[in-house]
Design a protein around this motif. Structure first.
Motif, PDB file in Angstrom:
ATOM      1  N   VAL A 160       0.856  -1.179   0.000  1.00  0.00           N
ATOM      2  CA  VAL A 160       0.000   0.000   0.000  1.00  0.00           C
ATOM      3  C   VAL A 160       0.892   1.228   0.000  1.00  0.00           C
ATOM      4  N   SER A 161       0.760   2.067  -1.002  1.00  0.00           N
ATOM      5  CA  SER A 161       1.594   3.260  -1.114  1.00  0.00           C
ATOM      6  C   SER A 161       1.099   4.340  -0.152  1.00  0.00           C
ATOM      7  N   VAL A 162       1.989   4.812   0.735  1.00  0.00           N
ATOM      8  CA  VAL A 162       1.626   5.859   1.687  1.00  0.00           C
ATOM      9  C   VAL A 162       2.734   6.908   1.740  1.00  0.00           C
ATOM     10  N   THR A 163       2.367   8.109   2.128  1.00  0.00           N
ATOM     11  CA  THR A 163       3.346   9.175   2.324  1.00  0.00           C
ATOM     12  C   THR A 163       4.010   8.978   3.700  1.00  0.00           C
ATOM     13  N   GLN A 166       1.510   9.788   6.400  1.00  0.00           N
ATOM     14  CA  GLN A 166       0.492   8.750   6.503  1.00  0.00           C
ATOM     15  C   GLN A 166       1.040   7.503   7.180  1.00  0.00           C
ATOM     16  N   PHE A 167       2.303   7.174   6.889  1.00  0.00           N
ATOM     17  CA  PHE A 167       2.912   6.014   7.533  1.00  0.00           C
ATOM     18  C   PHE A 167       3.027   6.252   9.038  1.00  0.00           C
ATOM     19  N   LYS A 168       3.489   7.434   9.412  1.00  0.00           N
ATOM     20  CA  LYS A 168       3.670   7.731  10.837  1.00  0.00           C
ATOM     21  C   LYS A 168       2.336   7.709  11.570  1.00  0.00           C
ATOM     22  N   LEU A 169       1.294   8.225  10.931  1.00  0.00           N
ATOM     23  CA  LEU A 169      -0.038   8.209  11.530  1.00  0.00           C
ATOM     24  C   LEU A 169      -0.523   6.779  11.726  1.00  0.00           C
ATOM     25  N   LEU A 170      -0.369   5.959  10.699  1.00  0.00           N
ATOM     26  CA  LEU A 170      -0.825   4.570  10.787  1.00  0.00           C
ATOM     27  C   LEU A 170      -0.010   3.794  11.822  1.00  0.00           C
ATOM     28  N   TRP A 171       1.323   4.003  11.813  1.00  0.00           N
ATOM     29  CA  TRP A 171       2.177   3.314  12.788  1.00  0.00           C
ATOM     30  C   TRP A 171       1.751   3.658  14.220  1.00  0.00           C
ATOM     31  N   THR A 172       1.499   4.935  14.478  1.00  0.00           N
ATOM     32  CA  THR A 172       1.115   5.375  15.821  1.00  0.00           C
ATOM     33  C   THR A 172      -0.200   4.739  16.253  1.00  0.00           C
ATOM     34  N   LEU A 173      -1.172   4.688  15.342  1.00  0.00           N
ATOM     35  CA  LEU A 173      -2.476   4.107  15.669  1.00  0.00           C
ATOM     36  C   LEU A 173      -2.385   2.597  15.859  1.00  0.00           C
ATOM     37  N   VAL A 174      -1.621   1.923  14.995  1.00  0.00           N
ATOM     38  CA  VAL A 174      -1.507   0.465  15.085  1.00  0.00           C
ATOM     39  C   VAL A 174      -0.728   0.069  16.327  1.00  0.00           C
ATOM     40  N   PHE A 175       0.334   0.809  16.637  1.00  0.00           N
ATOM     41  CA  PHE A 175       1.115   0.490  17.830  1.00  0.00           C
ATOM     42  C   PHE A 175       0.245   0.557  19.085  1.00  0.00           C
ATOM     43  N   GLN A 176      -0.654   1.542  19.131  1.00  0.00           N
ATOM     44  CA  GLN A 176      -1.535   1.690  20.291  1.00  0.00           C
ATOM     45  C   GLN A 176      -2.934   1.165  19.960  1.00  0.00           C
ATOM     46  N   TYR A 187      -1.553  15.178  16.686  1.00  0.00           N
ATOM     47  CA  TYR A 187      -0.948  16.337  16.017  1.00  0.00           C
ATOM     48  C   TYR A 187       0.495  16.515  16.464  1.00  0.00           C
ATOM     49  N   ARG A 188       0.755  16.349  17.767  1.00  0.00           N
ATOM     50  CA  ARG A 188       2.131  16.480  18.250  1.00  0.00           C
ATOM     51  C   ARG A 188       2.990  15.307  17.786  1.00  0.00           C
ATOM     52  N   GLN A 189       2.439  14.103  17.840  1.00  0.00           N
ATOM     53  CA  GLN A 189       3.207  12.904  17.524  1.00  0.00           C
ATOM     54  C   GLN A 189       3.479  12.774  16.035  1.00  0.00           C
ATOM     55  N   VAL A 190       2.482  13.073  15.213  1.00  0.00           N
ATOM     56  CA  VAL A 190       2.574  12.830  13.772  1.00  0.00           C
ATOM     57  C   VAL A 190       2.964  14.078  12.984  1.00  0.00           C
ATOM     58  N   ARG A 200      -8.013  20.637   9.621  1.00  0.00           N
ATOM     59  CA  ARG A 200      -8.521  19.333   9.181  1.00  0.00           C
ATOM     60  C   ARG A 200      -7.418  18.461   8.578  1.00  0.00           C
ATOM     61  N   SER A 201      -6.175  18.837   8.781  1.00  0.00           N
ATOM     62  CA  SER A 201      -5.072  18.099   8.148  1.00  0.00           C
ATOM     63  C   SER A 201      -5.080  16.628   8.527  1.00  0.00           C
ATOM     64  N   LEU A 202      -5.216  16.338   9.810  1.00  0.00           N
ATOM     65  CA  LEU A 202      -5.177  14.955  10.259  1.00  0.00           C
ATOM     66  C   LEU A 202      -6.359  14.159   9.727  1.00  0.00           C
ATOM     67  N   ASP A 203      -7.529  14.775   9.693  1.00  0.00           N
ATOM     68  CA  ASP A 203      -8.710  14.105   9.127  1.00  0.00           C
ATOM     69  C   ASP A 203      -8.440  13.694   7.684  1.00  0.00           C
ATOM     70  N   MET A 204      -7.805  14.581   6.947  1.00  0.00           N
ATOM     71  CA  MET A 204      -7.506  14.309   5.533  1.00  0.00           C
ATOM     72  C   MET A 204      -6.548  13.126   5.406  1.00  0.00           C
ATOM     73  N   HIS A 205      -5.488  13.131   6.206  1.00  0.00           N
ATOM     74  CA  HIS A 205      -4.524  12.032   6.138  1.00  0.00           C
ATOM     75  C   HIS A 205      -5.166  10.703   6.533  1.00  0.00           C
ATOM     76  N   LEU A 206      -5.984  10.724   7.585  1.00  0.00           N
ATOM     77  CA  LEU A 206      -6.620   9.485   8.022  1.00  0.00           C
ATOM     78  C   LEU A 206      -7.578   8.962   6.968  1.00  0.00           C
TER      79      LEU A 206
END
Length: 234
Positions: A160-163, A166-176, A187-190, A200-206
């Motif tokens: 799956v191609s991600v920026t 997007q990778f950092k957001l997914l990694w953070t969510l999957v890890f937790q 917002y601070r972590q990603v 709405r930046s995070l909403d867009m990435h998710l």
């Protein structure tokens, strides 16, 4: 290390059956930029440890597997990851044995949560100065595989191609996994900036990450939006 530097704070596993206490502790760690994952048994901890690049492990002293400190002894023989032992109340004999068998610090549920965060930060700071041969860079959850070294995402064998964001957001969510992470924390972590009410930046990435994963077969509800709270990977 600054506790306000979210991107570099560290990834911590807490092995404890006390859900109420852990929720408070996890919230305080998240406020300081740490990524926290919780489980309740040795078998769950072993699965996470094998597939995750952890910076620190916190073991509850009252786990059944901790009788005779056998869990602490085994982990210290197998790995160099720093270990904090968490006891209900202070016990001098247990404290001495924890250090004897390889714990890096001994803490109790009676201590202020902020103090525990600072103690964890101090242990991480010291451990960062010690070379290690361990190099776990993957997260594996069912068909989903994330590789932090190569910034790649695979689902059921399909890439799956991600920026990078997007990778950092997914990694953070999957890890937790199974934890609702607030927008302030994400917002601070990603994104390495504070959350603004109409941003709405995070909403867009998710939304884009969810669309890509759904496109290769993942159920959309695994990436959940908790309205008014944040996001969760289940």
């Amino acid at each position: 290390m600054s506790l306000h530097s979210a991107p570099s704070a560290g990834q911590i596993l807490i092995v404890d059956r006390n859900r109420t206490y852990c929720e408070k502790l996890i919230h305080r760690f998240n406020e300081k930029g740490f990524a926290i994952r919780r489980c309740v048994s040795d078998s769950q901890a072993s699965d996470i440890y094998r597939t995750t690049n952890l910076d620190l492990v916190i073991f509850a002293a009252d786990l059944p597997e901790m009788e005779g400190f056998r869990l602490l002894k085994r982990y210290r023989q197998e790995a160099t990851t720093p270990i904090l032992m968490l006891d209900d109340t202070y016990n001098h004999h247990d404290c001495m044995n924890c250090f004897l068998f390889g714990a890096d610090d001994y803490i109790t549920r009676q201590q202020p949560l902020d103090e525990i965060v600072w103690r964890a930060a101090a242990v991480l700071r010291r451990s960062a100065q010690i070379p290690t041969k361990e190099n776990k860079t993957q997260l594996v959850v069912d068909e989903l595989v994330l590789d932090r070294k190569y910034q790649t995402v695979f689902y059921d064998g399909e890439e799956v191609s991600v920026t990078p964001i997007q990778f950092k957001l997914l990694w953070t969510l999957v890890f937790q996994q199974h934890q609702v992470l607030s927008k302030d924390f994400l917002y601070r972590q990603v994104l390495a900036r504070d959350f603004q009410k109409y941003d709405r930046s995070l909403d867009m990435h998710l939304s884009r990450v969810r669309k890509k994963l759904v496109g290769v077969g993942m159920a959309a509800e695994r990436l959940q939006t908790a309205h008014g709270k944040g996001y969760c990977f289940s």
